[in-house]
Motif scaffolding. Structure first.
Motif, PDB file in Angstrom:
ATOM      1  N   PHE A   1      62.089 -29.761 -29.106  1.00  0.00           N
ATOM      2  CA  PHE A   1      61.951 -29.675 -30.563  1.00  0.00           C
ATOM      3  C   PHE A   1      60.926 -28.608 -30.919  1.00  0.00           C
ATOM      4  CE2 PHE A   1      59.660 -30.957 -34.424  1.00  0.00           C
ATOM      5  CZ  PHE A   1      60.708 -31.003 -35.327  1.00  0.00           C
ATOM      6  N   GLN A   2      61.258 -27.759 -31.871  1.00  0.00           N
ATOM      7  CA  GLN A   2      60.356 -26.692 -32.286  1.00  0.00           C
ATOM      8  C   GLN A   2      60.101 -26.774 -33.791  1.00  0.00           C
ATOM      9  OE1 GLN A   2      58.952 -24.166 -30.417  1.00  0.00           O
ATOM     10  NE2 GLN A   2      59.789 -24.939 -28.505  1.00  0.00           N
ATOM     11  N   PHE A   3      58.839 -26.551 -34.202  1.00  0.00           N
ATOM     12  CA  PHE A   3      58.539 -26.400 -35.619  1.00  0.00           C
ATOM     13  C   PHE A   3      59.011 -25.022 -36.064  1.00  0.00           C
ATOM     14  CE2 PHE A   3      55.400 -29.557 -34.293  1.00  0.00           C
ATOM     15  CZ  PHE A   3      55.537 -30.504 -35.296  1.00  0.00           C
ATOM     16  N   GLU A   4      59.278 -24.903 -37.362  1.00  0.00           N
ATOM     17  CA  GLU A   4      59.789 -23.636 -37.888  1.00  0.00           C
ATOM     18  C   GLU A   4      58.776 -22.503 -37.736  1.00  0.00           C
ATOM     19  OE1 GLU A   4      61.554 -23.397 -41.756  1.00  0.00           O
ATOM     20  OE2 GLU A   4      62.725 -25.214 -41.432  1.00  0.00           O
ATOM     21  N   GLU A   5      57.536 -22.747 -38.161  1.00  0.00           N
ATOM     22  CA  GLU A   5      56.549 -21.661 -38.223  1.00  0.00           C
ATOM     23  C   GLU A   5      55.327 -21.910 -37.334  1.00  0.00           C
ATOM     24  OE1 GLU A   5      55.707 -20.214 -42.235  1.00  0.00           O
ATOM     25  OE2 GLU A   5      57.406 -21.389 -42.969  1.00  0.00           O
ATOM     26  N   ILE A   6      55.349 -22.960 -36.545  1.00  0.00           N
ATOM     27  CA  ILE A   6      54.225 -23.265 -35.651  1.00  0.00           C
ATOM     28  C   ILE A   6      54.746 -23.286 -34.220  1.00  0.00           C
ATOM     29  CG2 ILE A   6      52.345 -24.858 -35.149  1.00  0.00           C
ATOM     30  CD1 ILE A   6      52.819 -26.116 -37.894  1.00  0.00           C
ATOM     31  N   SER A   7      54.141 -22.485 -33.354  1.00  0.00           N
ATOM     32  CA  SER A   7      54.619 -22.441 -31.974  1.00  0.00           C
ATOM     33  C   SER A   7      54.248 -23.716 -31.223  1.00  0.00           C
ATOM     34  CB  SER A   7      54.022 -21.227 -31.251  1.00  0.00           C
ATOM     35  OG  SER A   7      52.643 -21.430 -30.992  1.00  0.00           O
ATOM     36  N   ALA A   8      55.106 -24.095 -30.275  1.00  0.00           N
ATOM     37  CA  ALA A   8      54.856 -25.284 -29.457  1.00  0.00           C
ATOM     38  C   ALA A   8      53.554 -25.116 -28.667  1.00  0.00           C
ATOM     39  CB  ALA A   8      56.034 -25.519 -28.518  1.00  0.00           C
ATOM     40  N   LYS A   9      53.308 -23.883 -28.215  1.00  0.00           N
ATOM     41  CA  LYS A   9      52.083 -23.615 -27.452  1.00  0.00           C
ATOM     42  C   LYS A   9      50.844 -23.927 -28.277  1.00  0.00           C
ATOM     43  CE  LYS A   9      49.429 -19.840 -25.401  1.00  0.00           C
ATOM     44  NZ  LYS A   9      49.368 -18.369 -25.169  1.00  0.00           N
ATOM     45  N   LEU A  10      50.879 -23.548 -29.546  1.00  0.00           N
ATOM     46  CA  LEU A  10      49.727 -23.768 -30.422  1.00  0.00           C
ATOM     47  C   LEU A  10      49.497 -25.259 -30.654  1.00  0.00           C
ATOM     48  CD1 LEU A  10      47.670 -21.997 -31.823  1.00  0.00           C
ATOM     49  CD2 LEU A  10      49.078 -22.073 -33.889  1.00  0.00           C
ATOM     50  N   VAL A  11      50.574 -26.006 -30.806  1.00  0.00           N
ATOM     51  CA  VAL A  11      50.452 -27.452 -30.985  1.00  0.00           C
ATOM     52  C   VAL A  11      49.838 -28.083 -29.743  1.00  0.00           C
ATOM     53  CG1 VAL A  11      51.718 -29.614 -31.331  1.00  0.00           C
ATOM     54  CG2 VAL A  11      52.376 -27.577 -32.617  1.00  0.00           C
ATOM     55  N   LEU A  12      50.266 -27.651 -28.560  1.00  0.00           N
ATOM     56  CA  LEU A  12      49.737 -28.204 -27.312  1.00  0.00           C
ATOM     57  C   LEU A  12      48.251 -27.870 -27.144  1.00  0.00           C
ATOM     58  CD1 LEU A  12      52.720 -27.476 -24.893  1.00  0.00           C
ATOM     59  CD2 LEU A  12      51.999 -29.699 -25.775  1.00  0.00           C
ATOM     60  N   VAL A  13      47.873 -26.640 -27.509  1.00  0.00           N
ATOM     61  CA  VAL A  13      46.452 -26.270 -27.456  1.00  0.00           C
ATOM     62  C   VAL A  13      45.650 -27.144 -28.422  1.00  0.00           C
ATOM     63  CG1 VAL A  13      44.768 -24.442 -27.890  1.00  0.00           C
ATOM     64  CG2 VAL A  13      46.903 -23.909 -26.723  1.00  0.00           C
ATOM     65  N   ALA A  14      46.227 -27.395 -29.604  1.00  0.00           N
ATOM     66  CA  ALA A  14      45.557 -28.254 -30.581  1.00  0.00           C
ATOM     67  C   ALA A  14      45.394 -29.673 -30.035  1.00  0.00           C
ATOM     68  CB  ALA A  14      46.354 -28.282 -31.883  1.00  0.00           C
ATOM     69  N   LEU A  15      46.392 -30.169 -29.303  1.00  0.00           N
ATOM     70  CA  LEU A  15      46.293 -31.511 -28.715  1.00  0.00           C
ATOM     71  C   LEU A  15      45.167 -31.570 -27.680  1.00  0.00           C
ATOM     72  CD1 LEU A  15      50.029 -32.599 -28.264  1.00  0.00           C
ATOM     73  CD2 LEU A  15      48.443 -33.171 -30.115  1.00  0.00           C
TER      74      LEU A  15
END
Length: 256
Positions: free
Chosen positions: A106-120
């Motif tokens: 699953f991918q967000f439209e304007e937020i990269s998966a990598k960025l979400v994982l770094v945020a986690l």
């Protein structure tokens, strides 16, 4: 405790809270100048994800830290602290792996998966550091608490400015700066503190902490839902720019 000592303790924690809120207020014009409203919306969505993520990895464990603290029994108090950190670390690893699997599909439209994982990773580190500073507070190590809190801001603020204003990294710069800040506290303060106070926990003792703390999860999720419902609805029916405008307005309202 004398009135003078009590007033000193209150002053330390009031100063820390006001400093944190004051920095957020002072940096708001900087963020609105250098981040597009859509980026601010992306940040609000990531912050919402972190809110739920933190509830699942921490539950009521911070409450358990206070509940089972025994000022006259350092061994027991250190065992509880160690057990809580072990549980949070294990749950973080499990949920991070789950998030990695979900985001690979699953991918967000304007937020990269990598960025979400770094945020986690940031939210995980921040949860551990929060338990650490709370342990300092209940042990009445007020000035250590103050030093660590101020240091975290001292690392985060210039990195935020540099990565956003000069490197033009947008919300990635914000997240990277906060990861660096939390990692500094974890490596140089939390880890030596944890190693010094490490006490082995049995599975029964870990289960006791879990049984106490995880009934707090439904309440935490309910509060999180009320807090984030507006962001969820706006993200579902509108674009990220709308979410960003709303997030800025909420930030201003909370400060005022």
């Amino acid at each position: 405790m004398s009135l003078k000592k009590l007033s000193q303790r209150v002053s330390v924690y009031m100063f820390t809270t006001l400093l944190s809120r004051g920095v957020g207020f002072l940096l708001l014009p900087f963020y609105t100048q250098h981040l597009a409203t859509s980026e601010y919306g992306g940040l609000a969505i990531i912050d919402m994800i972190g809110l739920y993520f933190s509830i699942f990895i921490a539950g009521g464990l911070s409450t358990a830290l206070v509940r089972f603290f025994e000022p006259n029994n350092e061994h027991t108090s250190n065992r509880v602290f160690t057990g809580i950190i072990i549980i949070i670390t294990g749950l973080f690893a499990l949920l991070f792996a789950l998030a990695f699997g979900i985001l690979s599909v699953f991918q967000f439209e304007e937020i990269s998966a990598k960025l979400v994982l770094v945020a986690l990773i940031f939210f995980g580190l921040d949860t551990i550091n929060t338990i650490y500073t709370k342990h300092l507070a209940i042990r009445k190590k007020d000035y250590q608490f103050l030093f660590v809190s101020v240091l975290k801001l001292a690392v985060a603020i210039p990195l935020n400015i540099y990565l956003i204003a000069f490197e033009k990294l947008g919300i990635a710069g914000f997240i990277y700066a906060n990861v660096a800040s939390s990692l500094t506290v974890t490596l140089f303060f939390f880890l030596p503190y944890f190693v010094k106070r490490f006490v082995t926990n049995s599975r029964k003792q870990l289960w006791q902490l879990l049984k106490f703390s995880y009934p707090f999860i439904p309440n935490g999720l309910l509060e999180a839902l009320f807090t984030s419902l507006s962001v969820i609805l706006l993200a579902f029916f509108h674009d990220q720019a709308t979410v960003g405008l709303f997030a800025i307005a909420v930030k201003l309202a909370s400060i005022l």
